[in-house]
Design a protein around this motif. Sequence first.
Motif, PDB file in Angstrom:
ATOM      1  N   GLN A  25      41.045  10.040  42.100  1.00  0.00           N
ATOM      2  CA  GLN A  25      39.815   9.628  41.423  1.00  0.00           C
ATOM      3  C   GLN A  25      38.886  10.832  41.267  1.00  0.00           C
ATOM      4  OE1 GLN A  25      39.748   6.545  44.509  1.00  0.00           O
ATOM      5  NE2 GLN A  25      38.542   5.363  43.029  1.00  0.00           N
ATOM      6  N   VAL A  26      37.997  10.749  40.290  1.00  0.00           N
ATOM      7  CA  VAL A  26      37.098  11.887  40.065  1.00  0.00           C
ATOM      8  C   VAL A  26      35.640  11.440  39.935  1.00  0.00           C
ATOM      9  CG1 VAL A  26      38.921  13.142  38.845  1.00  0.00           C
ATOM     10  CG2 VAL A  26      37.265  11.863  37.534  1.00  0.00           C
ATOM     11  N   TYR A  27      34.769  12.326  40.365  1.00  0.00           N
ATOM     12  CA  TYR A  27      33.330  12.132  40.177  1.00  0.00           C
ATOM     13  C   TYR A  27      32.857  13.062  39.072  1.00  0.00           C
ATOM     14  CZ  TYR A  27      32.892  10.360  45.051  1.00  0.00           C
ATOM     15  OH  TYR A  27      32.983   9.676  46.229  1.00  0.00           O
ATOM     16  N   ILE A  28      31.948  12.582  38.221  1.00  0.00           N
ATOM     17  CA  ILE A  28      31.289  13.472  37.269  1.00  0.00           C
ATOM     18  C   ILE A  28      29.785  13.257  37.431  1.00  0.00           C
ATOM     19  CG2 ILE A  28      31.036  14.113  34.849  1.00  0.00           C
ATOM     20  CD1 ILE A  28      33.867  12.991  34.430  1.00  0.00           C
ATOM     21  N   VAL A  29      29.102  14.298  37.859  1.00  0.00           N
ATOM     22  CA  VAL A  29      27.700  14.129  38.216  1.00  0.00           C
ATOM     23  C   VAL A  29      26.784  14.840  37.225  1.00  0.00           C
ATOM     24  CG1 VAL A  29      25.956  14.625  39.955  1.00  0.00           C
ATOM     25  CG2 VAL A  29      28.230  13.876  40.644  1.00  0.00           C
ATOM     26  N   TYR A  30      25.756  14.138  36.819  1.00  0.00           N
ATOM     27  CA  TYR A  30      24.748  14.704  35.924  1.00  0.00           C
ATOM     28  C   TYR A  30      23.433  14.864  36.665  1.00  0.00           C
ATOM     29  CZ  TYR A  30      27.719  13.882  31.928  1.00  0.00           C
ATOM     30  OH  TYR A  30      28.744  13.938  31.035  1.00  0.00           O
ATOM     31  N   PRO A  31      22.650  15.894  36.285  1.00  0.00           N
ATOM     32  CA  PRO A  31      21.351  16.019  36.930  1.00  0.00           C
ATOM     33  C   PRO A  31      20.422  14.955  36.377  1.00  0.00           C
ATOM     34  CG  PRO A  31      21.599  17.729  35.276  1.00  0.00           C
ATOM     35  CD  PRO A  31      22.872  16.945  35.289  1.00  0.00           C
ATOM     36  N   LEU A  32      19.641  14.393  37.232  1.00  0.00           N
ATOM     37  CA  LEU A  32      18.633  13.452  36.775  1.00  0.00           C
ATOM     38  C   LEU A  32      17.559  13.562  37.830  1.00  0.00           C
ATOM     39  CD1 LEU A  32      17.986  11.524  34.567  1.00  0.00           C
ATOM     40  CD2 LEU A  32      19.252   9.754  35.729  1.00  0.00           C
ATOM     41  N   ILE A  33      16.677  14.482  37.566  1.00  0.00           N
ATOM     42  CA  ILE A  33      15.766  14.868  38.621  1.00  0.00           C
ATOM     43  C   ILE A  33      14.822  13.706  38.919  1.00  0.00           C
ATOM     44  CG2 ILE A  33      14.134  16.618  39.389  1.00  0.00           C
ATOM     45  CD1 ILE A  33      17.060  17.605  38.788  1.00  0.00           C
ATOM     46  N   GLU A  34      14.144  13.262  37.881  1.00  0.00           N
ATOM     47  CA  GLU A  34      13.373  12.035  38.012  1.00  0.00           C
ATOM     48  C   GLU A  34      14.163  11.005  37.229  1.00  0.00           C
ATOM     49  OE1 GLU A  34      10.455  11.243  39.400  1.00  0.00           O
ATOM     50  OE2 GLU A  34      10.248  13.228  40.296  1.00  0.00           O
ATOM     51  N   GLU A  35      14.350   9.860  37.799  1.00  0.00           N
ATOM     52  CA  GLU A  35      15.201   8.888  37.118  1.00  0.00           C
ATOM     53  C   GLU A  35      14.606   8.439  35.777  1.00  0.00           C
ATOM     54  OE1 GLU A  35      18.268   7.820  37.833  1.00  0.00           O
ATOM     55  OE2 GLU A  35      18.566   8.635  39.832  1.00  0.00           O
ATOM     56  N   SER A  36      13.384   8.840  35.513  1.00  0.00           N
ATOM     57  CA  SER A  36      12.797   8.408  34.252  1.00  0.00           C
ATOM     58  C   SER A  36      12.878   9.481  33.169  1.00  0.00           C
ATOM     59  CB  SER A  36      11.336   8.040  34.484  1.00  0.00           C
ATOM     60  OG  SER A  36      10.664   9.179  34.952  1.00  0.00           O
ATOM     61  N   GLU A  37      13.316  10.671  33.538  1.00  0.00           N
ATOM     62  CA  GLU A  37      13.345  11.743  32.548  1.00  0.00           C
ATOM     63  C   GLU A  37      14.284  11.393  31.407  1.00  0.00           C
ATOM     64  OE1 GLU A  37      14.044  15.858  33.463  1.00  0.00           O
ATOM     65  OE2 GLU A  37      12.555  15.728  35.071  1.00  0.00           O
ATOM     66  N   TYR A  52      39.059  19.586  44.322  1.00  0.00           N
ATOM     67  CA  TYR A  52      38.467  20.577  43.434  1.00  0.00           C
ATOM     68  C   TYR A  52      37.011  20.258  43.168  1.00  0.00           C
ATOM     69  CZ  TYR A  52      43.390  21.294  42.565  1.00  0.00           C
ATOM     70  OH  TYR A  52      44.723  21.512  42.732  1.00  0.00           O
ATOM     71  N   CYS A  53      36.226  21.308  43.035  1.00  0.00           N
ATOM     72  CA  CYS A  53      34.849  21.141  42.589  1.00  0.00           C
ATOM     73  C   CYS A  53      34.663  22.034  41.371  1.00  0.00           C
ATOM     74  CB  CYS A  53      33.885  21.543  43.696  1.00  0.00           C
ATOM     75  SG  CYS A  53      32.172  21.524  43.170  1.00  0.00           S
ATOM     76  N   LEU A  54      34.311  21.433  40.237  1.00  0.00           N
ATOM     77  CA  LEU A  54      34.156  22.200  39.005  1.00  0.00           C
ATOM     78  C   LEU A  54      32.682  22.236  38.621  1.00  0.00           C
ATOM     79  CD1 LEU A  54      37.127  20.620  37.001  1.00  0.00           C
ATOM     80  CD2 LEU A  54      37.197  22.375  38.779  1.00  0.00           C
ATOM     81  N   LYS A  68      31.830  25.430  26.966  1.00  0.00           N
ATOM     82  CA  LYS A  68      32.890  25.533  25.955  1.00  0.00           C
ATOM     83  C   LYS A  68      34.286  25.259  26.538  1.00  0.00           C
ATOM     84  CE  LYS A  68      33.291  30.608  26.266  1.00  0.00           C
ATOM     85  NZ  LYS A  68      32.394  30.897  27.377  1.00  0.00           N
ATOM     86  N   ASP A  69      34.390  25.251  27.865  1.00  0.00           N
ATOM     87  CA  ASP A  69      35.686  24.979  28.504  1.00  0.00           C
ATOM     88  C   ASP A  69      35.955  23.492  28.689  1.00  0.00           C
ATOM     89  OD1 ASP A  69      35.952  27.764  28.931  1.00  0.00           O
ATOM     90  OD2 ASP A  69      34.762  27.595  30.765  1.00  0.00           O
ATOM     91  N   ARG A  70      35.116  22.667  28.069  1.00  0.00           N
ATOM     92  CA  ARG A  70      35.172  21.242  28.389  1.00  0.00           C
ATOM     93  C   ARG A  70      36.546  20.601  28.200  1.00  0.00           C
ATOM     94  NH1 ARG A  70      31.350  18.596  29.933  1.00  0.00           N
ATOM     95  NH2 ARG A  70      29.882  20.073  29.083  1.00  0.00           N
ATOM     96  N   LEU A  71      37.237  20.976  27.127  1.00  0.00           N
ATOM     97  CA  LEU A  71      38.541  20.340  26.888  1.00  0.00           C
ATOM     98  C   LEU A  71      39.521  20.643  28.005  1.00  0.00           C
ATOM     99  CD1 LEU A  71      39.159  20.496  23.038  1.00  0.00           C
ATOM    100  CD2 LEU A  71      38.888  18.474  24.522  1.00  0.00           C
ATOM    101  N   LYS A  72      39.459  21.874  28.466  1.00  0.00           N
ATOM    102  CA  LYS A  72      40.311  22.282  29.568  1.00  0.00           C
ATOM    103  C   LYS A  72      40.030  21.394  30.795  1.00  0.00           C
ATOM    104  CE  LYS A  72      39.910  26.803  30.336  1.00  0.00           C
ATOM    105  NZ  LYS A  72      39.882  28.177  30.621  1.00  0.00           N
ATOM    106  N   ILE A  73      38.742  21.177  31.028  1.00  0.00           N
ATOM    107  CA  ILE A  73      38.353  20.375  32.191  1.00  0.00           C
ATOM    108  C   ILE A  73      38.862  18.947  32.058  1.00  0.00           C
ATOM    109  CG2 ILE A  73      36.382  19.438  33.473  1.00  0.00           C
ATOM    110  CD1 ILE A  73      34.823  21.936  32.596  1.00  0.00           C
ATOM    111  N   LEU A  74      38.676  18.376  30.856  1.00  0.00           N
ATOM    112  CA  LEU A  74      39.110  16.995  30.650  1.00  0.00           C
ATOM    113  C   LEU A  74      40.617  16.859  30.850  1.00  0.00           C
ATOM    114  CD1 LEU A  74      36.881  16.037  27.587  1.00  0.00           C
ATOM    115  CD2 LEU A  74      36.660  15.211  29.943  1.00  0.00           C
ATOM    116  N   GLY A  75      41.345  17.861  30.360  1.00  0.00           N
ATOM    117  CA  GLY A  75      42.800  17.846  30.531  1.00  0.00           C
ATOM    118  C   GLY A  75      43.164  17.847  32.011  1.00  0.00           C
ATOM    119  N   PHE A  76      42.430  18.656  32.757  1.00  0.00           N
ATOM    120  CA  PHE A  76      42.697  18.732  34.186  1.00  0.00           C
ATOM    121  C   PHE A  76      42.397  17.401  34.885  1.00  0.00           C
ATOM    122  CE2 PHE A  76      41.108  19.629  38.493  1.00  0.00           C
ATOM    123  CZ  PHE A  76      42.291  20.100  39.044  1.00  0.00           C
ATOM    124  N   LEU A  77      41.298  16.775  34.475  1.00  0.00           N
ATOM    125  CA  LEU A  77      40.948  15.485  35.071  1.00  0.00           C
ATOM    126  C   LEU A  77      42.060  14.472  34.809  1.00  0.00           C
ATOM    127  CD1 LEU A  77      37.143  15.112  34.233  1.00  0.00           C
ATOM    128  CD2 LEU A  77      38.220  16.089  36.261  1.00  0.00           C
TER     129      LEU A  77
END
Length: 694
Positions: free
Chosen positions: A476-488, A586-588, A458-467
């Motif tokens: 520059q920023v990294y945004i990482v998503y989990p993708l355990i098996e690349e086919s999931e 920063y690491c969020l 729910k804090d997403r807007l705050k995060i985007l503002g910070f980015l």
Amino acid sequence: MSQRNIQFIRGVGPTKALLINEQLNCLTVNDLLLYVPFRYVDRSVINKLSEVSDVNLYYQFSGKILSVSEFVFGRKKGLQAMFSDGTGTLKLVWYQKTDWIVQKIKIGTPVVIFGKLSFQKKEMQMAHPEVIFSAEKVPDSLVGVYSSTEQLGKAGLNSSGISKLIKSILEDPSVQYSETLPRSIREKYRLLNYREAIYNIHFPENEKMLAQAQRTLKFEELFYLQLELLLTKQINLQKIKSFVFEKKKDLLTDFYTNYLPFELTNAQKRVVKEINRDLHTGNQMNRLVQGDVGSGKTLVALLSMLLAVDSGFQTALMAPTEILAQQHFLAFRELLKELPVRVELLIGSLKNKEKLELIESVNSGVVDIVIGTHALIEERVKFDNLGMVVIDEQHRFGVAQRSRFWKKNILPPHILVMTATPIPRTLAMTVYGDLDVSVIDELPPGRKPITTKHFFEKDRLKILGFLKSEIMKGRQVYIVYPLIEESESLDFSNLMEGFEYLCHYFPKPDYQISMVHGKLKPEVKDFEMNRFIKGETQIMVATTVIEVGVNVPNASVMVIESAERFGLSQLHQLRGRVGRGAEQSYCLLVTKDRLSQESKKRMTTMVSTGDGFKIAEVDLELRGPGDLMGTQQSGLMNFKVANLMTDIAILEVARNEVKLLLEEDPMLHNPENQLVKQEINRRLKNKPNWSQIS
Ligand code: ADP
Ligand code: MG
């Protein structure tokens, strides 16, 4: 010690023996004697139902049976009874072998029950309790609880069944016990004799004897583990010769004095010295360089590789991914551009013709330094005179892959493996007992600690503002998503949705976004990655493909989506992608609202410390050593009595004793060491690649 097969124990027989072997991995009487309780319950204590604080623990209650009835589950019938101890009621259930209960349990019968509580359909119950009728006696001592399995339970071998079986072995006069540790060591550390230790670990006379028994058996187990590792190392040293490096050129000095981009840290200097020493002994170097993310392992690799080139050898650096290999390649090329060294990149995605030409030049010896991926260990890559190999992020490779380099020269080349997986020292001592370990325990100066924060979705807007504000500052920023098996597919659509959302919030042309995931063609992936590295894009949306090694010093924010789904060491690796420049980073960590205890612990650990070794210890505690990355294959983690988390002190003492022993008597020739020799040979008999010590 009895190596007799358990099928010959009275009441076991071939069928049960097979089952026990399958389920508990116990083949001999001695194996079974070392199947020790995982917990002890003080049976002199009677609990009260009103005071139960936690399910999933063992309890003992005294009271009466209120009712008994049958129930149906699937196609079978079970039995249930209501029990009361005057302070509360409890449901008892039996899923099999109910006849005797029906006969013995009558309403109003006074009983003492003992077993594990659990919750089923919001109701507290105890399945298959041990029932003691008042006529019998409740044990008044510590009783061991053994872990059992469903199949064993069906065969009558639940915890108390196992206990009975072990008791019958202990009471069998034909079972022999011989000592495994020399008397001098037993006396020095006041250990019990073997028989006493075994007896007390199963049926402790009292708490003190239990503690002694545990200490004795842990010591024994760790002593032989260390002996095995140190003997392996000793044998390696004796047998495996490698090249003695002799300086013919001065590239290293030239580089060091004229092109080194910054002063080395003291840790880096020390490690390079340790490596240099290894290269002059005539024995093969097998060294692990352990250093937290960002500690500067690449530079250590480069300097070591120049040592090889100075001595007229070729040298290779193998990385687990193409992106990483490429990045190392670009860095090496840049750093070495003024020097007469030929550096090349060998990866799978090269065009066929290019690849063939490159392999040709590697094999003819004109290439000094080859950086690459698995492509390096292909059969056709033979080298002309390979003298040293560096393997980056070694936990990504198996031992088998490492050993493929051995055959690429007349003598095996020197091997340097590098890892950022911070393995606690204890574990390193056991897992890598056959490697020498160098630790880079210092980060380059001027690094600001990374600020880590935990957010909810729910804090997403705050995060985007910070980015946005960070990007405004030129970061520059990294945004990482989990993708355990690349086919999931669910994960994949989350990633895509995230990407679209970000494109919307950070519109072109003011913002440029790169995306990298495993489904992309390697060329596209590299193109996207390189745009980010060059600073043409401000945001990198990615899966964990960027986890290892990538180095973009201008990146200052790492956002990890669904952070609860990552393990601690992975989170730490990801966080290590930022904080590489002089800016505050920063690491969020973004998670859903409701987290399990364990996920919470992972988040608070990440927020509270940046120390990779501390994180690794928590990781070890949460997951247990068998799970740690890269240790699964080692087979070293299957301890029977010892526990790496809690038995560090014993491990160190045992290791020292083994060292002393081998210093005095490396081949175990002395008469007083015959016991140890016999025992280690017995233990090693079934392992491949082991020549016995004779
Ligand atoms: P890792 O150990 O994680 O592989 P790298 O080798 O990628 O770390 O180094 C991380 C960053 O630190 C790189 O940008 C590198 O240039 C820089 N670096 C390495 N050694 C030093 C040093 N002695 N002083 C300053 N910066 C350094
Ligand atoms: Mg690295």
